[in-house]
Every structure is written in structure tokens, then in C-alpha cells.
Design a protein around this motif. Structure first.
Motif, PDB file in Angstrom:
ATOM      1  N   ILE A 109      -1.228  -7.317 -13.379  1.00  0.00           N
ATOM      2  CA  ILE A 109      -1.149  -7.818 -12.005  1.00  0.00           C
ATOM      3  C   ILE A 109       0.232  -8.396 -11.769  1.00  0.00           C
ATOM      4  O   ILE A 109       0.673  -9.285 -12.499  1.00  0.00           O
ATOM      5  N   GLU A 110       0.902  -7.852 -10.769  1.00  0.00           N
ATOM      6  CA  GLU A 110       2.297  -8.244 -10.539  1.00  0.00           C
ATOM      7  C   GLU A 110       2.415  -9.054  -9.254  1.00  0.00           C
ATOM      8  O   GLU A 110       1.897  -8.673  -8.218  1.00  0.00           O
ATOM      9  N   ILE A 111       3.092 -10.184  -9.368  1.00  0.00           N
ATOM     10  CA  ILE A 111       3.332 -11.020  -8.190  1.00  0.00           C
ATOM     11  C   ILE A 111       4.819 -11.334  -8.190  1.00  0.00           C
ATOM     12  O   ILE A 111       5.282 -12.090  -9.047  1.00  0.00           O
ATOM     13  N   ASP A 112       5.535 -10.726  -7.254  1.00  0.00           N
ATOM     14  CA  ASP A 112       6.983 -10.975  -7.134  1.00  0.00           C
ATOM     15  C   ASP A 112       7.710 -10.906  -8.471  1.00  0.00           C
ATOM     16  O   ASP A 112       8.463 -11.816  -8.826  1.00  0.00           O
ATOM     17  N   GLY A 113       7.442  -9.851  -9.220  1.00  0.00           N
ATOM     18  CA  GLY A 113       8.157  -9.642 -10.478  1.00  0.00           C
ATOM     19  C   GLY A 113       7.519 -10.313 -11.688  1.00  0.00           C
ATOM     20  O   GLY A 113       7.895 -10.031 -12.815  1.00  0.00           O
ATOM     21  N   VAL A 114       6.550 -11.213 -11.482  1.00  0.00           N
ATOM     22  CA  VAL A 114       5.843 -11.822 -12.620  1.00  0.00           C
ATOM     23  C   VAL A 114       4.610 -10.968 -12.909  1.00  0.00           C
ATOM     24  O   VAL A 114       3.793 -10.719 -12.014  1.00  0.00           O
ATOM     25  N   LYS A 115       4.508 -10.495 -14.162  1.00  0.00           N
ATOM     26  CA  LYS A 115       3.409  -9.592 -14.504  1.00  0.00           C
ATOM     27  C   LYS A 115       2.416 -10.298 -15.419  1.00  0.00           C
ATOM     28  O   LYS A 115       2.799 -10.800 -16.480  1.00  0.00           O
ATOM     29  N   ILE A 116       1.137 -10.274 -15.029  1.00  0.00           N
ATOM     30  CA  ILE A 116       0.092 -10.876 -15.867  1.00  0.00           C
ATOM     31  C   ILE A 116      -0.782  -9.751 -16.424  1.00  0.00           C
ATOM     32  O   ILE A 116      -1.318  -8.946 -15.661  1.00  0.00           O
ATOM     33  N   GLY A 117      -0.878  -9.704 -17.760  1.00  0.00           N
ATOM     34  CA  GLY A 117      -1.682  -8.642 -18.387  1.00  0.00           C
ATOM     35  C   GLY A 117      -0.830  -7.613 -19.111  1.00  0.00           C
ATOM     36  O   GLY A 117      -1.357  -6.715 -19.753  1.00  0.00           O
ATOM     37  N   GLY A 118       0.472  -7.744 -19.034  1.00  0.00           N
ATOM     38  CA  GLY A 118       1.372  -6.847 -19.763  1.00  0.00           C
ATOM     39  C   GLY A 118       1.744  -7.477 -21.103  1.00  0.00           C
ATOM     40  O   GLY A 118       1.034  -8.370 -21.599  1.00  0.00           O
ATOM     41  N   SER A 119       2.864  -7.064 -21.668  1.00  0.00           N
ATOM     42  CA  SER A 119       3.200  -7.611 -22.993  1.00  0.00           C
ATOM     43  C   SER A 119       3.740  -9.045 -22.908  1.00  0.00           C
ATOM     44  O   SER A 119       3.643  -9.816 -23.858  1.00  0.00           O
ATOM     45  N   GLU A 120       4.265  -9.413 -21.750  1.00  0.00           N
ATOM     46  CA  GLU A 120       4.827 -10.766 -21.586  1.00  0.00           C
ATOM     47  C   GLU A 120       3.720 -11.807 -21.349  1.00  0.00           C
ATOM     48  O   GLU A 120       2.849 -11.605 -20.501  1.00  0.00           O
ATOM     49  N   LEU A 121       3.754 -12.889 -22.102  1.00  0.00           N
ATOM     50  CA  LEU A 121       2.794 -13.977 -21.882  1.00  0.00           C
ATOM     51  C   LEU A 121       3.247 -14.800 -20.670  1.00  0.00           C
ATOM     52  O   LEU A 121       4.448 -15.010 -20.484  1.00  0.00           O
ATOM     53  N   VAL A 122       2.297 -15.239 -19.880  1.00  0.00           N
ATOM     54  CA  VAL A 122       2.656 -15.978 -18.664  1.00  0.00           C
ATOM     55  C   VAL A 122       2.094 -17.393 -18.721  1.00  0.00           C
ATOM     56  O   VAL A 122       0.926 -17.604 -19.027  1.00  0.00           O
ATOM     57  N   MET A 123       2.970 -18.351 -18.430  1.00  0.00           N
ATOM     58  CA  MET A 123       2.580 -19.760 -18.416  1.00  0.00           C
ATOM     59  C   MET A 123       2.451 -20.248 -16.979  1.00  0.00           C
ATOM     60  O   MET A 123       3.404 -20.123 -16.191  1.00  0.00           O
ATOM     61  N   ILE A 124       1.309 -20.823 -16.694  1.00  0.00           N
ATOM     62  CA  ILE A 124       1.080 -21.476 -15.405  1.00  0.00           C
ATOM     63  C   ILE A 124       0.939 -22.961 -15.739  1.00  0.00           C
ATOM     64  O   ILE A 124       0.178 -23.320 -16.644  1.00  0.00           O
ATOM     65  N   ALA A 125       1.686 -23.806 -15.044  1.00  0.00           N
ATOM     66  CA  ALA A 125       1.618 -25.230 -15.394  1.00  0.00           C
ATOM     67  C   ALA A 125       1.831 -26.078 -14.161  1.00  0.00           C
ATOM     68  O   ALA A 125       2.432 -25.647 -13.172  1.00  0.00           O
ATOM     69  N   GLY A 126       1.318 -27.306 -14.238  1.00  0.00           N
ATOM     70  CA  GLY A 126       1.492 -28.241 -13.129  1.00  0.00           C
ATOM     71  C   GLY A 126       0.384 -29.258 -13.160  1.00  0.00           C
ATOM     72  O   GLY A 126      -0.521 -29.183 -13.991  1.00  0.00           O
ATOM     73  N   PRO A 127       0.444 -30.208 -12.239  1.00  0.00           N
ATOM     74  CA  PRO A 127      -0.536 -31.297 -12.282  1.00  0.00           C
ATOM     75  C   PRO A 127      -1.930 -30.854 -11.852  1.00  0.00           C
ATOM     76  O   PRO A 127      -2.077 -29.858 -11.146  1.00  0.00           O
ATOM     77  N   CYS A 128      -2.908 -31.644 -12.259  1.00  0.00           N
ATOM     78  CA  CYS A 128      -4.271 -31.392 -11.795  1.00  0.00           C
ATOM     79  C   CYS A 128      -4.250 -31.410 -10.272  1.00  0.00           C
ATOM     80  O   CYS A 128      -4.712 -30.470  -9.633  1.00  0.00           O
TER      81      CYS A 128
END
Ligand code: PEP
Ligand code: MN
Length: 341
Positions: free
Chosen positions: A83-102
């Protein structure tokens, strides 16, 4: 049912089968793999009773789908979805970090967190603006004001934005600001809300309910997908067990199980599973080792003073250390993880 086409089937064979199915009122989902094309058929298979589909040009075989979910199933689409969002791909070989406050609390808090998590390697900023709290008297989130603060943080850092939506009204407001929606554990079986996000085309981080079996989870993901939104990212965030040492029990096995049943990406939220900051990093490392496509981690500049989930949020420094660990682990798993700097 799926129709598996021969490797040498022609585009016109695929088109004429699709047209035939659509004329019969059936849904068609085409998945082009490296070897073969698969045509997924959605709807009442009795409509095909008198049609010898297996004899049509280009068809190799017909395979029934035994699972009650179809679009989410790996039989339906054997290749993993990226799944690609503006160049960020989730589910490919690159691990994706989502972070931020509760929860987004004020402009300084979200801006400082955004800058620091970006520096550590996050690509997506999370921030609760509509908070589903256990008590109606607890902090409920800043709603649109909070979303405006997130937008400023995006402008300053380039991070993509994710917020939880708890109702149709929240969805309408959040849609003006964020790149992705989150469906929280408490709404995991709110089928009406799942259909609503399904009508959007924005990616949805869909968290597992604390008492949901994996089969129920995939069936519920089907509610989003059956409305046409295939951009679903599953998120394991801990389930209820008899154990009380942690807030929930992180079901690490859900990661390989999902990978065997579904083509959808799966990420892990170690923060809500642990409920305690000290367990977040070990659970995060375990999740990546088990094959997760990324993590969603609660990070707050001053966790002790957080307005929600104070005990489980980690500092930006600890998040940065975790990212360094992930960078070390990634190559062992055939994955990559590139930080911004
Ligand atoms: C959250 O992400 O802040 C949240 C409330 O998570 P969950 O729905 O997993 O409890
Ligand atoms: Mn939280």
C-alpha cells in the motif's frame, strides 16, 4: 471462486470473462501476478451454474475459496499487497514506522514529537484527535483543533498523518487533514463504520479487537474491502487473556498467521499491548522478527504528563534507540529500514 488464467492467456480473454461476469451481476477483481492473472469472482456462484467457465479461452482452472472472507484472502490474491501513500510503501521490503502521541494535546507537543520521530526514522505521524476513552469523563481529544496542529506538523516535517476515526462525523472532519484513517480496537466490529471507511479510498490502519479471532478480524476487514477500499493495513495490538502483567497480551503469532491467510500488510502496536513503557521495545523487536511490515508506537515528549495512556508512551530518545535496533535487525530478515538521517 477464483479463475486462474493460463500463463499465456490474452488480455482479450481476461476482458471478455470480466464482461460476462459483470453482465451476470457478479463482482470482478483482477489480480495480475508475475506468472498468471487471477480473476476473483464475488457474488452468488449459482449464477454461473450453467456456464462452462473452465472451457473459455485462456482459463486454466477454477478454484473455490473456502474462507468466508474473499477479498482479504490469499487465495484470491496470492501476491502480497503493497500500500503506497505518497511514496511511503507498507507491505514491501521496507519496514515502516508510525509514531506519535496517544493524543494530540497542544501545538508544541505534536510539533516536537513530529520533529523527533522523523529524525529517528518514522514516516507517518500518529495522533489521536477523537479519543475513545473508557470513561466519558476522561480527555476526549481536541478533534478538529488537534487535526490542524497535526497539519502544521506535517508541513514542518513532511510526515504523513494518521488519526483514529470513531464515527461518520469524525471521518468527515479527519478526511480534510489526514492521509490515513485508523479504526481502533473498540470499533473493530462496528460494521457500519467499517463500511464508511470502505467508501473512502484512503488507507485504513485497522486494529484487531481485543476479543476478535483472526477469522473474525479478516471477515471484518472484508467489510472495508467490499466497499471498494483495498488499502487495508491490519494492526495487531494485543488481545484479552487471563494475564494481567501487561495491559493486553500481544499475539505475536497473529503476524505469521495473517501472512499465511491474507495478502494484506500487517503492522504491530506494541504500546497498547504492553500498557507499560518498559515492555514496548522488546515487543516491538519481537513483532519485527515475526515478520511484521512495520510498527505503530506511542511517543510523547513527556510521558508522565500525558493526558492519556501515560504509562505506555515512550520518550523520543527511547524511540530513537528502538529505531536503531530495528535498523540492526532488518537485514537479518531480508528487510530494509532507512531513517531520514
Ligand atoms: C490508540 O491507538 O490510541 C488506541 C486507542 O488504540 P486501540 O484502539 O488499539 O486501543
Ligand atoms: Mn493510546
Amino acid at each position: 471462486m477464483i479463475i486462474v488464467m493460463k500463463p499465456d492467456s490474452k488480455e482479450k480473454d481476461i476482458e471478455s470473462i470480466s464482461r460476462l461476469l459483470e453482465k451476470l451481476g457478479l463482482g470482478v477483481h483482477i489480480s495480475k501476478g508475475t506468472q498468471r492473472t487471477i480473476i476473483g469472482v464475488i457474488g452468488d456462484k449459482n449464477l454461473l451454474r450453467d456456464i462452462p467457465l473452465d472451457l473459455l479461452p485462456g482459463v486454466e482452472k477454477l478454484v473455490p475459496i473456502v474462507e468466508s472472507y474473499k477479498l482479504a484472502s490469499k487465495t484470491f490474491k496470492p501476491e502480497p499487497s503493497v500500500i503506497e501513500i505518497d511514496g511511503v510503501k507498507i507491505g514491501g521490503s521496507e519496514l515502516v514506522m508510525i509514531a506519535g502521541p496517544c493524543a494530540v494535546e497542544n501545538p508544541e507537543q505534536i510539533m516536537e514529537t513530529a520533529r523527533k520521530v522523523k529524525e529517528a526514522g518514522a514516516k507517518i505521524l500518529r495522533g489521536g484527535t477523537f479519543k475513545p476513552r473508557t470513561s466519558p469523563y476522561s480527555f476526549q481529544g481536541l478533534e478538529e483543533e488537534g487535526l490542524k496542529m497535526m497539519k502544521d506538523a506535517k508541513e514542518a516535517t513532511g510526515l504523513l498523518l494518521l488519526t483514529e476515526v470513531t464515527s461518520e462525523r469524525a471521518l468527515e472532519i479527519a478526511d480534510k487533514y489526514v492521509d490515513m484513517f485508523q479504526i481502533g480496537a473498540r470499533n473493530a466490529q462496528n460494521f457500519q463504520l467499517l463500511r464508511e471507511v470502505g467508501r473512502s479510498r484512503k488507507p485504513v490502519v485497522y486494529k484487531r479487537g481485543p476479543s476478535q479471532t483472526i477469522e473474525e478480524w479478516l471477515n471484518a476487514a472484508e467489510y472495508i474491502m467490499s466497499e471498494g477500499n483495498y488499502n487495508v493495513i491490519l494492526c495487531e495490538r494485543g488481545i484479552r487473556t487471563f494475564e494481567t502483567a501487561t495491559r493486553f497480551t500481544l499475539d505475536v503469532s497473529a503476524v505469521p498467521v495473517i501472512k499465511s491467510l491474507s495478502h494484506l500488510p500487517i503492522i504491530v502496536d506494541p504500546s497498547h499491548a504492553a500498557g507499560k513503557a518498559q515492555y514496548v521495545a522488546p515487543l516491538a523487536r519481537a513483532a519485527i522478527a515475526a515478520g511484521a511490515d512495520g510498527l505503530i508506537v506511542e511517543v510523547h515528549p513527556n510521558p508522565m504528563c500525558a493526558l492519556s495512556d501515560a504509562s505506555q508512551q515512550i520518550t523520543p530518545d527511547l524511540f530513537s534507540d528502538l529505531c536503531k535496533d530495528i535498523r540492526g535487525i532488518a537485514p537479518l530478515l531480508g528487510r530494509t529500514f532507512t531513517a531520514a538521517c
